[in-house]
Design an enzyme around this catalytic site. Structure first.
Site, PDB file in Angstrom:
ATOM      1  N   ASP A  61      -3.350   5.001   2.197  1.00  0.00           N
ATOM      2  CA  ASP A  61      -3.536   5.567   0.861  1.00  0.00           C
ATOM      3  C   ASP A  61      -3.867   7.175   0.450  1.00  0.00           C
ATOM      4  OD1 ASP A  61      -3.297   4.447  -2.287  1.00  0.00           O
ATOM      5  OD2 ASP A  61      -4.990   5.440  -1.975  1.00  0.00           O
ATOM      6  N   ALA A 290      -2.020  -6.209 -22.187  1.00  0.00           N
ATOM      7  CA  ALA A 290      -0.458  -5.858 -21.889  1.00  0.00           C
ATOM      8  C   ALA A 290      -0.339  -6.782 -20.324  1.00  0.00           C
ATOM      9  CB  ALA A 290      -0.110  -4.683 -22.594  1.00  0.00           C
ATOM     10  N   GLN A 292       2.431  -5.660 -18.600  1.00  0.00           N
ATOM     11  CA  GLN A 292       3.573  -4.417 -19.154  1.00  0.00           C
ATOM     12  C   GLN A 292       4.499  -4.674 -18.964  1.00  0.00           C
ATOM     13  OE1 GLN A 292       1.914  -0.346 -19.857  1.00  0.00           O
ATOM     14  NE2 GLN A 292       2.862  -0.154 -17.475  1.00  0.00           N
ATOM     15  N   HIS A 307       0.729   6.818 -22.712  1.00  0.00           N
ATOM     16  CA  HIS A 307      -0.173   8.097 -21.848  1.00  0.00           C
ATOM     17  C   HIS A 307       0.940   8.730 -20.609  1.00  0.00           C
ATOM     18  CE1 HIS A 307      -0.587   5.093 -18.930  1.00  0.00           C
ATOM     19  NE2 HIS A 307      -1.864   5.865 -18.399  1.00  0.00           N
ATOM     20  N   TRP A 310       1.878   7.718 -14.396  1.00  0.00           N
ATOM     21  CA  TRP A 310       3.440   7.473 -13.165  1.00  0.00           C
ATOM     22  C   TRP A 310       4.295   6.234 -13.306  1.00  0.00           C
ATOM     23  CZ3 TRP A 310       7.151  10.806 -13.125  1.00  0.00           C
ATOM     24  CH2 TRP A 310       7.679  10.755 -12.132  1.00  0.00           C
ATOM     25  N   ASN A 311       3.404   5.356 -13.302  1.00  0.00           N
ATOM     26  CA  ASN A 311       3.159   3.193 -13.082  1.00  0.00           C
ATOM     27  C   ASN A 311       4.083   2.972 -14.034  1.00  0.00           C
ATOM     28  OD1 ASN A 311       3.677   2.600 -10.446  1.00  0.00           O
ATOM     29  ND2 ASN A 311       1.631   2.358 -11.096  1.00  0.00           N
ATOM     30  N   SER A 312       3.075   3.464 -15.575  1.00  0.00           N
ATOM     31  CA  SER A 312       4.309   3.258 -17.050  1.00  0.00           C
ATOM     32  C   SER A 312       5.937   3.835 -17.229  1.00  0.00           C
ATOM     33  CB  SER A 312       3.529   3.713 -18.385  1.00  0.00           C
ATOM     34  OG  SER A 312       2.578   3.198 -18.260  1.00  0.00           O
TER      35      SER A 312
END
Length: 325
Positions: A61, A290, A292, A307, A310-312
């Site tokens: 990672d 939440a 998501q 916001h 990147w994942n969102s």
């Protein structure tokens, strides 16, 4: 990922007790990961001794670059998995170059109107848009990011959670640089609707969405580190109420000092406008945490105020939900 697959084996390392003390978050994270080097070394040694399959390499990672040293000890290549965007990868590499070779102090961009030209971005990057982790000396974030970014050049390749159609400019700019070869391997998403948080909370949210017309609800959620001050919350509430649109609002309180993850309010009415919950009762649901993925997959969701983590963004694109940034 199918955790029952015969091709995937999970190894749980022994627990290490590390005192947070007064160390900044960034430095503590590095200290924690570095302390795991002997455990990873032992685990890999045991696997290679008991398994006839030859060790091919390490995938680490972006914050686990200490493990590159372990891969070197075993004489195998390292590959970096970079969960954010390719544009952000280029941004970190550029900041590291300016810091190491031109003496740039990133903290100079705090509350600054200055803009930075970065090859992986089509437009210049305003200093005010920099992550607070980078420009807060107390967090140790900038020092941590510089340390890990320097190690990026020691890997054989970088796997980025993106797709070339989404970030063609950024990926092209990286291919023309001296960084290791970049592989777009995304979008990597966990689309399972289940949640570890508790099915009861999710069920109540889904039940409310079931009663809403298709594409009628605006989902407002700002990530696990997203929170607002009291005045901002009241302004957002005022705007939502006067918009007249149905909305699902994930509202979280700021983390305590020294922490980065937000938490739910015990009494959400205390931070909202007086009478807001009563006046908007027919068109809203205000929640804390939440689920998501499950929410964005719902047909009732017509828009996402985010916001832009990147994942969102990847989740919203995956489910075809328009984003307001």
């Amino acid at each position: 990922m199918d955790t029952n697959s015969d091709s995937v084996q999970f190894v749980t390392l022994p627990r290490i007790e590390i005192s947070f003390g007064t160390a900044p978050f960034g430095l503590f994270l590095s200290k924690c990961l570095k302390a795991h080097i002997p455990l990873v070394r032992d685990a890999v040694h045991e696997l290679t001794c008991s398994n006839p399959v030859q060790l091919a390499g390490f995938v680490v990672d972006m914050f686990c670059t200490h493990m590159i040293d372990v891969a070197d000890e075993f004489g195998v290549p390292s590959y970096l998995f970079f969960p954010p965007s390719a544009a952000f990868l280029g941004f970190l590499l550029h900041l590291r170059f300016l810091h190491d070779y031109e003496g740039l102090d990133i903290n100079e961009f705090k509350d600054s109107d200055a803009e930075l030209e970065v090859s992986s971005f089509a437009n210049s990057v305003p200093g005010k848009a920099f992550s607070s982790l980078m420009i807060d000396k107390e967090s140790g974030g900038a020092e941590m990011l510089h340390h890990h970014t320097r190690r990026f050049r020691h890997v054989k390749g970088i796997l980025v959670n993106t797709v070339i159609e989404l970030e063609s400019h950024a990926i092209q700019s990286l291919s023309e640089s001296t960084v290791p070869v970049v592989y777009p391997v995304g979008p990597i998403l966990n689309t399972r609707k289940g949640s570890d948080r508790g099915q009861q909370d999710a069920s109540a949210i889904m039940s409310w969405l079931d009663d809403q017309p298709p594409s009628s609800v605006v989902f407002q959620c700002f990530g696990s580190m997203g929170s607002f001050g009291a005045d901002q919350i009241k302004e957002i509430a005022h705007a939502l109420e006067h918009s007249g649109h149905r909305f699902l609002w994930s509202l979280r309180q700021p983390p305590p000092k020294g922490k980065v993850i937000t938490s739910d309010y015990e009494n959400i009415e205390q931070v909202l406008l007086e009478g807001f919950l009563h006046r908007t009762a027919r068109i809203r649901k205000v929640i804390g945490w939440a689920p998501q993925i499950a929410v964005l997959a719902y047909s009732a969701i017509g828009g996402f105020v985010s916001h832009c983590g990147w994942n969102s963004l990847l989740k919203s694109i995956w489910y075809g939900v328009p984003v307001a940034t």
